[in-house]
Design an enzyme around this catalytic site. Sequence first.
Site, PDB file in Angstrom:
ATOM      1  N   HIS A  87      -0.392   1.190 -11.166  1.00  0.00           N
ATOM      2  CA  HIS A  87       1.278   1.548 -10.403  1.00  0.00           C
ATOM      3  C   HIS A  87       1.205  -0.443 -10.447  1.00  0.00           C
ATOM      4  CE1 HIS A  87       2.568   5.055  -8.492  1.00  0.00           C
ATOM      5  NE2 HIS A  87       1.948   5.251  -9.031  1.00  0.00           N
ATOM      6  N   GLU A  89       2.795  -2.436  -8.442  1.00  0.00           N
ATOM      7  CA  GLU A  89       2.536  -3.773  -7.665  1.00  0.00           C
ATOM      8  C   GLU A  89       1.395  -4.151  -7.135  1.00  0.00           C
ATOM      9  OE1 GLU A  89       5.963  -0.439  -5.610  1.00  0.00           O
ATOM     10  OE2 GLU A  89       3.940  -0.547  -7.513  1.00  0.00           O
ATOM     11  N   ARG A 305      -1.058  -3.661   4.644  1.00  0.00           N
ATOM     12  CA  ARG A 305      -2.818  -4.308   4.174  1.00  0.00           C
ATOM     13  C   ARG A 305      -3.091  -5.873   4.152  1.00  0.00           C
ATOM     14  NH1 ARG A 305      -7.079  -1.335   1.244  1.00  0.00           N
ATOM     15  NH2 ARG A 305      -6.010  -2.418  -1.379  1.00  0.00           N
TER      16      ARG A 305
END
Length: 469
Positions: A87, A89, A305
């Site tokens: 992905h 990101e 996170r």
Amino acid sequence: MWAVDEIAQLCYQHYEIRLPKQGKPEPNREWTLLAAIVKIQSIADQACNSSDKPVRVTKEVVSMGTGTKCIGQSKMRKSGDILNDSHAEVIARRSFQRYLLHQLQLAVSPKEDSIFVPGTQRGLWKLKPDLFFVFFSSHTPCGDASIIPMLEFEDQPCCPVGRNWINIPSVEASGNLEPHENKRKCEDPDSPVTKKMRLEVETPARKVTNSATHQQSLGEQESGQIPPSVRSANLTAEGQPAMTGMAPGGAKVVDVYRTGAKAVPGEAGDSGKPGAAYHCVGLLRVKPGRGDRTCSMSCSDKLARWNVLGCQGALLAHFLEEPIYLSAVVIGKCPYNQEAMQRALIGRCQNVSTLPKGFGVQELKIQQSDLLFEQSRCAVQAKRADSSGRLVPCGAAISWSAVPEQPLDVTANGFPQGTTKKGVKSLQARSRISKVELFRSFQKLLSIISEDKWPDSLRLVVVNCSSMI
């Protein structure tokens, strides 16, 4: 110092100019997602003799990624030579780690300019005080941040809504479900109905803007101190019903934009009920796979996170005095809700405690741009309104890092594009941002530093390994 549209435009221009045609979507047939990290630095004008020197602000894209895919569990490899998650990101963040490794190599070399300066402890470094990083994504991250309220005046992406579900107090509340056939259509991931539920919208008319009439928060935070662990029970707002009945502007919340990300195994999942109660918010989720379940956490979970542990990763943490956090997140034009973004990236983690010194939940600035990415699903769909054929996500991912040697990396299915089955074990079949290649870069960094100048954490590792021999 910077504006959201300025960040978006800078990233879009970088995509057009610096990224190759290889790996980009096929015109009018494919779409992709874009993410990048922008370095913003304040530089005083050294030519001015005044004590109050004018400050010049520079903005530079230091990493970029495109991609929409991730591999299934059966294709994962212990050798670390495949990209599990492609992905955009995740590609942008791994490209950023490559950039940071290069900057550390510059820092330890005399007469080289770097973003790092020596820390207070031996062998440790820290960022220069006059710079920070902004994360850009052309779309809301998959997972919790993409569970967005849909108001009654908007086009609906999913099954018809029963009025008795709109003001449902909780996901366990009773009520009459839709007929069995309709329910199966909603739950079948390959059905035409479910495909319309996907996060990326089909027409430009389906949008939720970031305005003064934002929709209500998608979940109230739970109170009390909860020790950290990997389960979403330790995140605030976990397991809350997705929507309330009315938005602040008086419009009725009748549905939600759906995310394909599924609740992690072992957790209470979504209710699957029609309309606004379909999803539960605050859950940890894994990205969907076609038949082969993935082990990749959603981008919402990963960004959350990084907002607690930093973007540097475990290897680079050995050399850093403090984590490298993002100062802001900018989202391109797409279905968007400020409260959902705040909850997904910050609010869910507020009760995480007992972290090592220097780590903590950051007050991340989150904003949306009004500029649309031209290769997004929404933009491509609008251009091909009269075209035949199916619109599909681009199968390739592009990585770009601000490094002098081989900054570009184009992959498909986790390997460099064009890799054959016979060649997957060769060195050429490794992405430059794969785990094993980032580790090789880390080893190269160690090799140019004398051992007596290593940080204590690494010296301790060497002592422990020697005692085991």
